[in-house]
Design a protein around this motif. Structure first.
Motif, PDB file in Angstrom:
ATOM      1  N   ASP A   1       0.855  -1.183   0.000  1.00  0.00           N
ATOM      2  CA  ASP A   1       0.000   0.000   0.000  1.00  0.00           C
ATOM      3  C   ASP A   1       0.897   1.242   0.000  1.00  0.00           C
ATOM      4  O   ASP A   1       1.655   1.448   0.954  1.00  0.00           O
ATOM      5  CB  ASP A   1      -0.900  -0.013   1.233  1.00  0.00           C
ATOM      6  CG  ASP A   1      -1.926   1.118   1.227  1.00  0.00           C
ATOM      7  OD1 ASP A   1      -1.734   2.100   0.492  1.00  0.00           O
ATOM      8  OD2 ASP A   1      -2.924   0.995   1.969  1.00  0.00           O
ATOM      9  N   PRO A   2       0.845   2.080  -1.042  1.00  0.00           N
ATOM     10  CA  PRO A   2       1.726   3.261  -1.091  1.00  0.00           C
ATOM     11  C   PRO A   2       1.421   4.274   0.007  1.00  0.00           C
ATOM     12  O   PRO A   2       2.268   5.104   0.334  1.00  0.00           O
ATOM     13  CB  PRO A   2       1.451   3.844  -2.478  1.00  0.00           C
ATOM     14  CG  PRO A   2       0.069   3.390  -2.808  1.00  0.00           C
ATOM     15  CD  PRO A   2      -0.057   2.028  -2.193  1.00  0.00           C
ATOM     16  N   ASP A   3       0.219   4.192   0.598  1.00  0.00           N
ATOM     17  CA  ASP A   3      -0.145   5.108   1.674  1.00  0.00           C
ATOM     18  C   ASP A   3       0.255   4.576   3.044  1.00  0.00           C
ATOM     19  O   ASP A   3       0.039   5.251   4.061  1.00  0.00           O
ATOM     20  CB  ASP A   3      -1.655   5.368   1.660  1.00  0.00           C
ATOM     21  CG  ASP A   3      -2.094   6.114   0.411  1.00  0.00           C
ATOM     22  OD1 ASP A   3      -1.239   6.755  -0.227  1.00  0.00           O
ATOM     23  OD2 ASP A   3      -3.297   6.042   0.076  1.00  0.00           O
ATOM     24  N   ALA A   4       0.806   3.358   3.085  1.00  0.00           N
ATOM     25  CA  ALA A   4       1.198   2.762   4.368  1.00  0.00           C
ATOM     26  C   ALA A   4       2.433   1.890   4.168  1.00  0.00           C
ATOM     27  O   ALA A   4       2.462   0.726   4.588  1.00  0.00           O
ATOM     28  CB  ALA A   4       0.039   1.952   4.949  1.00  0.00           C
ATOM     29  N   LEU A   5       3.461   2.468   3.532  1.00  0.00           N
ATOM     30  CA  LEU A   5       4.670   1.688   3.280  1.00  0.00           C
ATOM     31  C   LEU A   5       5.314   1.280   4.602  1.00  0.00           C
ATOM     32  O   LEU A   5       5.377   2.075   5.549  1.00  0.00           O
ATOM     33  CB  LEU A   5       5.653   2.509   2.442  1.00  0.00           C
ATOM     34  CG  LEU A   5       5.202   2.806   1.008  1.00  0.00           C
ATOM     35  CD1 LEU A   5       6.225   3.689   0.299  1.00  0.00           C
ATOM     36  CD2 LEU A   5       4.986   1.509   0.229  1.00  0.00           C
ATOM     37  N   PRO A   6       5.788   0.043   4.687  1.00  0.00           N
ATOM     38  CA  PRO A   6       6.291  -0.469   5.965  1.00  0.00           C
ATOM     39  C   PRO A   6       7.601   0.181   6.399  1.00  0.00           C
ATOM     40  O   PRO A   6       8.451   0.518   5.574  1.00  0.00           O
ATOM     41  CB  PRO A   6       6.474  -1.961   5.686  1.00  0.00           C
ATOM     42  CG  PRO A   6       6.691  -2.048   4.206  1.00  0.00           C
ATOM     43  CD  PRO A   6       5.842  -0.965   3.622  1.00  0.00           C
TER      44      PRO A   6
ATOM     45  N   GLU B   1      -0.564   0.995  -6.556  1.00  0.00           N
ATOM     46  CA  GLU B   1      -1.316   2.231  -6.664  1.00  0.00           C
ATOM     47  C   GLU B   1      -2.745   2.004  -6.183  1.00  0.00           C
ATOM     48  O   GLU B   1      -3.349   0.978  -6.445  1.00  0.00           O
ATOM     49  CB  GLU B   1      -1.355   2.718  -8.115  1.00  0.00           C
ATOM     50  CG  GLU B   1       0.001   3.100  -8.681  1.00  0.00           C
ATOM     51  CD  GLU B   1      -0.106   3.617 -10.110  1.00  0.00           C
ATOM     52  OE1 GLU B   1      -1.237   3.639 -10.635  1.00  0.00           O
ATOM     53  OE2 GLU B   1       0.929   3.982 -10.677  1.00  0.00           O
ATOM     54  N   ARG B   2      -3.267   2.995  -5.456  1.00  0.00           N
ATOM     55  CA  ARG B   2      -4.673   2.960  -5.086  1.00  0.00           C
ATOM     56  C   ARG B   2      -5.487   3.563  -6.214  1.00  0.00           C
ATOM     57  O   ARG B   2      -5.050   4.506  -6.864  1.00  0.00           O
ATOM     58  CB  ARG B   2      -4.906   3.769  -3.807  1.00  0.00           C
ATOM     59  CG  ARG B   2      -4.508   3.018  -2.526  1.00  0.00           C
ATOM     60  CD  ARG B   2      -4.816   3.852  -1.318  1.00  0.00           C
ATOM     61  NE  ARG B   2      -4.625   3.134  -0.089  1.00  0.00           N
ATOM     62  CZ  ARG B   2      -5.559   2.412   0.510  1.00  0.00           C
ATOM     63  NH1 ARG B   2      -6.769   2.353  -0.034  1.00  0.00           N
ATOM     64  NH2 ARG B   2      -5.318   1.778   1.639  1.00  0.00           N
ATOM     65  N   TYR B   3      -6.677   3.033  -6.455  1.00  0.00           N
ATOM     66  CA  TYR B   3      -7.521   3.550  -7.531  1.00  0.00           C
ATOM     67  C   TYR B   3      -8.174   4.835  -7.059  1.00  0.00           C
ATOM     68  O   TYR B   3      -8.473   5.039  -5.911  1.00  0.00           O
ATOM     69  CB  TYR B   3      -8.599   2.535  -7.908  1.00  0.00           C
ATOM     70  CG  TYR B   3      -8.100   1.415  -8.772  1.00  0.00           C
ATOM     71  CD1 TYR B   3      -8.960   0.730  -9.623  1.00  0.00           C
ATOM     72  CD2 TYR B   3      -6.763   1.014  -8.742  1.00  0.00           C
ATOM     73  CE1 TYR B   3      -8.508  -0.327 -10.402  1.00  0.00           C
ATOM     74  CE2 TYR B   3      -6.306  -0.027  -9.511  1.00  0.00           C
ATOM     75  CZ  TYR B   3      -7.186  -0.695 -10.346  1.00  0.00           C
ATOM     76  OH  TYR B   3      -6.726  -1.752 -11.118  1.00  0.00           O
TER      77      TYR B   3
ATOM     78  N   ARG C   1       3.490  -5.088  11.366  1.00  0.00           N
ATOM     79  CA  ARG C   1       2.452  -5.458  10.415  1.00  0.00           C
ATOM     80  C   ARG C   1       2.799  -4.829   9.069  1.00  0.00           C
ATOM     81  O   ARG C   1       3.520  -3.833   9.003  1.00  0.00           O
ATOM     82  CB  ARG C   1       1.076  -4.994  10.877  1.00  0.00           C
ATOM     83  CG  ARG C   1       0.939  -3.487  10.992  1.00  0.00           C
ATOM     84  CD  ARG C   1      -0.439  -3.068  11.449  1.00  0.00           C
ATOM     85  NE  ARG C   1      -0.782  -3.639  12.745  1.00  0.00           N
ATOM     86  CZ  ARG C   1      -1.959  -3.491  13.320  1.00  0.00           C
ATOM     87  NH1 ARG C   1      -2.924  -2.817  12.700  1.00  0.00           N
ATOM     88  NH2 ARG C   1      -2.190  -4.014  14.513  1.00  0.00           N
ATOM     89  N   ILE C   2       2.309  -5.428   8.009  1.00  0.00           N
ATOM     90  CA  ILE C   2       2.472  -4.857   6.670  1.00  0.00           C
ATOM     91  C   ILE C   2       1.095  -4.753   6.027  1.00  0.00           C
ATOM     92  O   ILE C   2       0.254  -5.633   6.201  1.00  0.00           O
ATOM     93  CB  ILE C   2       3.427  -5.697   5.786  1.00  0.00           C
ATOM     94  CG1 ILE C   2       3.006  -7.165   5.750  1.00  0.00           C
ATOM     95  CG2 ILE C   2       4.863  -5.576   6.258  1.00  0.00           C
ATOM     96  CD1 ILE C   2       3.871  -8.023   4.846  1.00  0.00           C
ATOM     97  N   VAL C   3       0.872  -3.654   5.322  1.00  0.00           N
ATOM     98  CA  VAL C   3      -0.409  -3.424   4.663  1.00  0.00           C
ATOM     99  C   VAL C   3      -0.234  -3.674   3.170  1.00  0.00           C
ATOM    100  O   VAL C   3       0.573  -2.996   2.508  1.00  0.00           O
ATOM    101  CB  VAL C   3      -0.932  -1.997   4.914  1.00  0.00           C
ATOM    102  CG1 VAL C   3      -2.298  -1.829   4.258  1.00  0.00           C
ATOM    103  CG2 VAL C   3      -1.020  -1.719   6.412  1.00  0.00           C
ATOM    104  N   LEU C   4      -0.974  -4.625   2.647  1.00  0.00           N
ATOM    105  CA  LEU C   4      -0.897  -5.011   1.243  1.00  0.00           C
ATOM    106  C   LEU C   4      -2.133  -4.539   0.495  1.00  0.00           C
ATOM    107  O   LEU C   4      -3.198  -4.334   1.094  1.00  0.00           O
ATOM    108  CB  LEU C   4      -0.776  -6.529   1.112  1.00  0.00           C
ATOM    109  CG  LEU C   4       0.386  -7.196   1.841  1.00  0.00           C
ATOM    110  CD1 LEU C   4       0.272  -8.717   1.734  1.00  0.00           C
ATOM    111  CD2 LEU C   4       1.726  -6.717   1.294  1.00  0.00           C
TER     112      LEU C   4
END
Length: 257
Positions: free
Chosen positions: A160-165, A255-257, A171-174
């Motif tokens: 997730d580009p808005d929650a890069l680890p 990328e998020r839509y 935790r990691i956000v995918l």
């Protein structure tokens, strides 16, 4: 090139799936996943099943019969030379599948990166090309070999580009992009973590999507679905890999839509 990778869900298709630390002197480099391809497994490249041994112990397409070679040499097959670069992924008396690893992978978006070209040829098929030959081309595609997730379907996976680890994160956000038709909607509540392998240098995840039980869906592109993976310890400088593809591939930002 297109490859199809299959392995039974829950089976040990990944070599070295234990979370124990590597033995001294044998630790992988930070860029190398611990998992490998089980040569006895069956993979899927798109919708095509491919024995893993076809990749690890490749036979060149030049070993095929003269009738099949005649189809591959036809311009309609769009098989780039040399034919020796193509391997035999599947061979029966009625069907042959060949694959070739691409020099430049094709980024299909949403973490779906095709690494192989695939051609399928069948005997006496009324839809095969050329129409008047005993064998003909029935399919051409790009794909990436994947393990078979059983009742789950594969998906594209990015960070997730808005929650890069960060190194201190536990935790990691995918972002998980479903590949099956879902009328252009996210796969909310249907994403599953099939396997998590943590080593000293890597975090390796296998992600699948549970299909809808019923219903008809159109097939526009689906948006990514956020999905959080809890780690056993802070990430540190470990590299995150998508281990559902073979070989495992480092996960990059999407990328998020």
């Amino acid at each position: 090139m297109l490859l199809v990778m299959a392995a039974a869900l829950g089976a040990a298709v990944l070599a070295g799936c234990a979370t124990a630390a590597p033995s001294p002197g044998a630790a992988p480099s930070p860029s190398a996943p611990s998992s490998g391809i089980d040569t006895d497994a069956t993979l899927r490249c798109g919708d095509t099943p491919v024995p893993a041994r076809a990749l690890t112990e490749p036979r060149p397409a030049t070993e095929l019969s003269a009738e099949v070679l005649a189809v591959l040499e036809n311009p309609l097959a769009d098989v780039d030379e040399p034919l020796s670069d193509w391997l035999i992924a599947h061979e029966t008396v009625e069907r042959v599948v060949i694959m070739r690893e691409r020099e430049e992978p094709v980024d299909l978006g949403g973490g779906d990166i095709a690494t192989y070209d695939l051609r399928a040829i069948e005997a006496a098929d009324e839809h095969a090309l050329p129409l008047d030959a005993p064998w003909g081309l029935v399919g051409a595609a790009n794909c990436t070999p994947r393990i078979d997730l059983g009742t789950l379907t594969g998906a594209g996976v990015t960070l997730d580009p808005d929650a890069l680890p960060d190194g201190g994160d536990e935790r990691i956000v995918l972002l998980v992009t479903e590949r099956e038709c879902n009328s252009g909607r996210p796969a909310t509540d249907r994403v599953e973590l099939v396997e998590l392998v943590e080593t000293e240098t890597t975090v390796e995840v296998v992600i699948g999507v549970r299909p809808h039980e019923s219903g008809a869906f159109t097939c526009p592109s689906n948006p990514p679905t956020p999905f959080t993976v809890e780690l056993e310890q802070p990430l540190g400088d470990r590299v995150i890999f998508d281990a559902a593809v073979a070989p495992a591939r480092e996960i990059s930002a999407g990328e998020r839509y």
